[in-house]
Design a protein around this motif. Structure first.
Motif, PDB file in Angstrom:
ATOM      1  N   UNK A  29       0.879  -0.470   0.172  1.00 56.16           N
ATOM      2  CA  UNK A  29       0.012  -0.165   0.126  1.00 56.16           C
ATOM      3  C   UNK A  29       1.045   1.717   0.239  1.00 56.16           C
ATOM      4  N   UNK A  30       1.501   1.298   0.261  1.00 54.88           N
ATOM      5  CA  UNK A  30       3.076   2.730   0.517  1.00 54.88           C
ATOM      6  C   UNK A  30       3.325   2.992  -0.630  1.00 54.88           C
ATOM      7  N   UNK A  31       3.746   1.614  -1.719  1.00 53.75           N
ATOM      8  CA  UNK A  31       3.548   1.735  -3.327  1.00 53.75           C
ATOM      9  C   UNK A  31       2.502   3.462  -3.679  1.00 53.75           C
ATOM     10  N   UNK A  32       1.253   2.972  -3.165  1.00 52.89           N
ATOM     11  CA  UNK A  32       0.471   4.210  -3.606  1.00 52.89           C
ATOM     12  C   UNK A  32      -0.580   4.687  -2.723  1.00 52.89           C
ATOM     13  N   UNK A  33      -0.563   5.044  -1.605  1.00 51.18           N
ATOM     14  CA  UNK A  33      -0.751   5.580  -0.435  1.00 51.18           C
ATOM     15  C   UNK A  33      -1.331   7.376  -0.767  1.00 51.18           C
ATOM     16  N   UNK A  34      -0.615   7.638  -1.518  1.00 51.15           N
ATOM     17  CA  UNK A  34      -1.562   9.045  -1.932  1.00 51.15           C
ATOM     18  C   UNK A  34      -2.816   9.820  -1.639  1.00 51.15           C
TER      19      UNK A  34
END
Length: 297
Positions: A29-34
């Motif tokens: 999720x950190x790769x697309x958490x914006x």
């Protein structure tokens, strides 16, 4: 020869540096958490906990990408062939429904494929996702958007919602009735009250609860319940606003969906939003397209 041997590792390293390695179907999720408030995704029991996808062979996180631009994020269930949820940052809305072909996520079928969504092939039964032909000849269910096209602030964002990884089979009366009223109410609140330094800014997460074995065309799970949650900062009042809604995916439901707290959403459906911010409930009702604040606490 010695010099050649020394240069080979360097050449390999340079080659790797120019080969595109980014993928829009990601494992963390950190790769697309914006697209989540404070970069914190919801906890969904047995599926997504502490930002970790518990069964990565079944559930895939898609950084929804069109024209090399990320617009929102979806957690997709490749077994039921419907999204678990779609989440996005709301920066204002636009009107009009795009007239574009329905799209799919190429990397669900082939991880090394192009990260941009592409039109669905009408002659293909996709193994890991729904295709256009799964919905094409159905008359009982709409292609129900989770993240609505009307929530997109640009043409690109609106167009990107027309991926079948953002779609569930939704009862026609439910989609055009209480669910549509709720979407419009939330859109009004976000546009009118969710302003930070005069900029419209809010976060929405919309999801689906799969049914036990109710299938469309023997392939696509027909969810039993759809749910929606939003939160935003209201600078003028120095406060945070949030609420949740859900409704059964059937044709004889209530005229309006009741406004609930995020806590009630967690209690009822085990969907939890963790944030360091103190959230206040923003209650409202929708009567003849007019919006009224009922209470705030």
């Amino acid at each position: 020869m010695t010099l050649l041997k020394q240069l080979l590792p360097l050449a390999a390293l340079l080659l790797l540096s120019i080969v595109p390695t980014e993928t829009e179907v990601v494992t963390s999720v950190e790769q697309c958490n914006e697209f989540f408030l404070e970069q914190n995704p919801p906890n969904i029991t047995t599926i997504l906990e502490g930002g970790k996808i518990l069964n990565q062979s079944r559930y895939k996180l898609i950084c929804q990408t069109l024209n090399n631009t990320r617009t929102f994020v979806t957690l997709y269930d490749t077994q039921n062939k419907i999204p678990v949820f779609s989440a996005a940052k709301f920066n204002g809305s636009t009107s009009g429904r795009p007239q574009i072909p329905w799209m799919i996520e190429p990397q669900l079928e082939k991880p090394s494929d192009n990260p941009n969504m592409r039109p669905s092939n009408n002659s293909t039964n996709y193994k890991h996702q729904a295709g256009d032909q799964d919905y094409k000849y159905n008359i009982d269910f709409d292609r129900g958007h989770l993240f609505p096209s009307s929530y997109g602030s640009t043409v690109l964002k609106r167009n990107s919602t027309f991926t079948l990884t953002n779609i569930v089979p939704q009862n026609k009366d439910f989609n055009s009735g209480s669910w549509n009223k709720m979407e419009n109410c939330i859109k009004c609140v976000l546009n009118e009250y969710c302003k930070n330094n005069s900029n419209i800014e809010g976060f929405v997460v919309i999801g689906a609860q799969p049914s036990n074995e109710n299938l469309l065309n023997q392939r696509i799970n027909i969810p039993s319940v759809l749910w929606s949650a939003f939160c935003c900062y209201r600078q003028s009042q120095n406060s945070w606003l949030a609420s949740a809604h859900w409704g059964e995916n059937k044709d004889d439901g209530p005229k309006y969906l009741q406004t609930k707290t995020l806590g009630e959403l967690h209690k009822e459906w085990r969907i939890e939003f963790k944030t360091t911010t103190t959230l206040k409930l923003f209650c409202y009702t929708c009567i003849q397209k007019k919006y009224f604040i009922v209470q705030q606490y």
